[in-house]
Write a protein that holds these residues in place. Sequence first.
Motif, PDB file in Angstrom:
ATOM      1  N   ARG A  35       3.758   2.649 -13.284  1.00 32.30           N
ATOM      2  CA  ARG A  35       4.851   3.324 -12.563  1.00 32.30           C
ATOM      3  C   ARG A  35       6.166   2.581 -12.778  1.00 32.30           C
ATOM      4  NH1 ARG A  35       0.617   4.904  -8.950  1.00 32.30           N
ATOM      5  NH2 ARG A  35       0.643   2.902  -7.873  1.00 32.30           N
ATOM      6  N   LYS A  84       8.682   9.337 -14.198  1.00 35.43           N
ATOM      7  CA  LYS A  84       9.487   8.725 -13.129  1.00 35.43           C
ATOM      8  C   LYS A  84       9.151   7.239 -12.991  1.00 35.43           C
ATOM      9  CE  LYS A  84       9.745  10.187  -8.783  1.00 35.43           C
ATOM     10  NZ  LYS A  84       9.486  11.156  -7.708  1.00 35.43           N
ATOM     11  N   THR A 120       8.917   3.905 -10.686  1.00 34.55           N
ATOM     12  CA  THR A 120       8.907   3.375  -9.328  1.00 34.55           C
ATOM     13  C   THR A 120       8.816   1.873  -9.455  1.00 34.55           C
ATOM     14  OG1 THR A 120       7.431   5.205  -8.905  1.00 34.55           O
ATOM     15  CG2 THR A 120       7.862   3.726  -7.055  1.00 34.55           C
TER      16      THR A 120
END
Length: 594
Positions: A557, A566, A568
Motif C-alpha cells: 500500500r 492508491k 497509503t
Amino acid sequence: MGFFDDEAREIYDGKDIHELNDIFVKNEKIAEKLRKLVPKAHQKVINENKDHDGDEEEVAINKAGNIRFKTDIEDIKSFQQLSDVMKKSVQENKNVKAVGSFAAFSEVTETNGFLLQPVKNSYVAKTDLQLLNEETISQAKKDDIVYYDVKWGTKIFEILPVLKKDNRAFFNLGGWTGQDIVGINATSTHGSGITLPPLCSLIVSVSMVVPGDKIYKVEPTKGITDPSKFIQKFPNITLIQDDKTFNAAVVTIGSLGVTYEVTVWTIPLYNIIERREENTWTNVKSILKQKPYSTNPYLKFRNTEIWISPYTDYALITLRDLATNEDVKNYPKPEAKELFQEFIALPVVQEISKVLSINVGGALYLLLLLFPAIIPFVNEEALRSQYHKDPVVDSYELIYNPFGPGFVNDFKVISVEFSFSMKDDNHVLATEAILETLKELRHKHDLHIHGPASMRFSAASSQYLSMGNGSSDETRAYLEMIILVYDVWIDHYKRVFDSLTETALKYNARCHWGQYFSPKLDHKYLMNAYGAQNVHSFIEQIMKFDPNGIMSNSLLRKLGLTPDGKVTDFGIWETFGEKFKNGLNEFTKVLTNL
Ligand SMILES: Cc1cc2nc3c(=O)[nH]c(=O)nc-3n(C[C@H](O)[C@H](O)[C@H](O)COP(=O)(O)OP(=O)(O)OC[C@H]3O[C@@H](n4cnc5c(N)ncnc54)[C@H](O)[C@@H]3O)c2cc1C
C-alpha cells in the motif's frame, strides 16, 4: 566515539585480530579484563535497544527473526484447504499472504490476515507432455530441454538432487538453496552472469489460486501448453497465454494470488570451472568499464563475482565457465571454506560465545564492536581466505552452493542489495559512492558492514518488477552487503543499510525485494526505479486477479501496488508514535505544527 573505547584500548590497541587473540591466549590478566568487558558491552547493546517490541505477542517470525507480526497462521496441507481459505478471504474481506521458506528479510511477507504456510512433502516431477503443444515438444527435443512441475513448498535444495538423478540442471543458481521455488522468484532472486537472467526466467508456467478461489494457469503468449488439450482435462482452470499477464505472474511480491505450482525448464547437467584472481578495486573498476562486455577480461565469463574489501583496496574476483572433460580430469574439487571460518575458530571468539551463550557469529560481531580498528583487516582476511591459486572444478550446484541451505541457521546475517543499470558505467560510479558512504559511516559513527561488498551481474528480465527488468540487451549489476547479527532487534544494521540506500538511490538503484528494504522506500522510489509503464502494467494485473486488494499489505500500500494504485503511507503515524513516546506535549506540538 567508540564502544567502551578506553577499556577496550587497554586490552588491545592494534589492528590485527590474530594479535588480539594471541594476547588473549597468553596474557591471563588481559583475558580476564576482556571477560569482564564483554558482558558489559552486551548489556549496553541491550539497553540501547530496549525499546524493541518484544517477542511475546508476535505470532509469525521469519527465519532471521527480524520480521515479526500478528497474523492467523494457516498450515496448508491440501489444495482443498488452500481453496477454502481463498474463498473465505473474500467472504470475510480478510487479507492473505503466502510464504515459502519465510526467509525474506523485508516486509514482503507481512499480513494482518491469513498467513499461508505450505506443509507438505516436496513435489518435483517431469511435466506431462500430453498437455504441451507440438511446437514446444519439438523445440525442447532440439534444445535438449526438459520441463518439470514443482509445487509450492518445495525448496531449491530439494529440487536439485531430483534433477541431478535425471542428469538435469538449472541454468544458474543464487548463493543459497534454502528458498522455496515460489518464494525465491516472487522477489526476483538472482545468481551472477551478465548473459544469464535472474532465476525467475526458469519459470514458464504459473498455476495460482486468487482471492475468491478462481484458478488460473498463466504463461507467456507463446506458452508451452496446448489450450484445447488443457481445457479438456482441466475445465475449471482458466489458461491465460499472454506476455502482459505473465510478466507480472512470477515476480509478484506475493500480490496477485497464491501460486501452488510452477513449471521450470532444465538443461543437461554440467560442471563448472572456477578461477579466482586477487586484485585491487582501483584496477578492477577500470577493467569493469571496458567494452564490449563480450571481450571484457572479467565480464566475458559465464559467471563473474567481484568481492570488494570495503575498507581497504583489496578485491577478489571469481570467474566461472562451463568445464570441459579435460578440466574435470585436470583440476581438483574445491575445498569449501566459510567466509569467517578462520576467525570463528579463534579462542577469543569461542570464549565470548560461551560467556554470553550466543552464537559464534554474534560473538565475532561483539568483538568487532569493541575493537573497530581490526575490522578492515578482518574483512580483507575473510576475502583472502577464499582465494585459490589453481582452478577448481565440480558439478555446478557444488561450485555455486558449497554450503547448500545450511548458512542461515547457524550464523545470522542480514543483507541489503541494490541493482544498478550499467549504462554509462553507472554501476561503477554507484559502487564508488557506496564505498565512500561505508568509510564515512565507519569514521563518523563506528558503523560497519562485515565481509565484502559483493558485486554480481545479470541479463535482463521481462518481469515488470524484477530488479533485473529491462529490454533484452540491457544488463544489470548488483551490490550486496551483509552485517552479522546476534540479536536482530539491535538496529545497527538498519542505520547502516538506510544510509547506503540513500546513496544507492542517487544512482537509481532498485532494492532487492527480499533483502533489507528501507522504510524510506515509497511510491516515488518505485516509479523512479521501475518506470511508470512497468508499475501501471503490474497494477493492471492486480486489478484483474485481486480487485479487492486481499493480497495487499502495508508495504504494497505504501508503494501504491494496490488495485486502484492508491498509496497509503502509514509512515506519518509512525512518526507521531515516536514523538508520542516523549510525552503528550511533544505530540501536541507535532499536531499544532501541521
Ligand atoms: C541466506 C540467504 C541467501 C540469499 N542469497 C540470495 C542470492 O544469492 N541472490 C538473491 O537474489 N537473493 C538472495 N537471498 C534473498 C532470497 O532469495 C529472497 O528473500 C527469497 O524471496 C526468499 O525465498 P523464500 O522462499 O524464503 O520466500 P518468502 O520469504 O517465504 O517469501 C518471499 C515473497 O514471496 C511470496 N510468496 C511465497 N510463496 C508464495 C506463494 N505460494 N504464492 C504467492 N506468493 C508467495 C511471499 O508472500 C513474499 O512476498 C538470500 C536470502 C538468504 C536468507
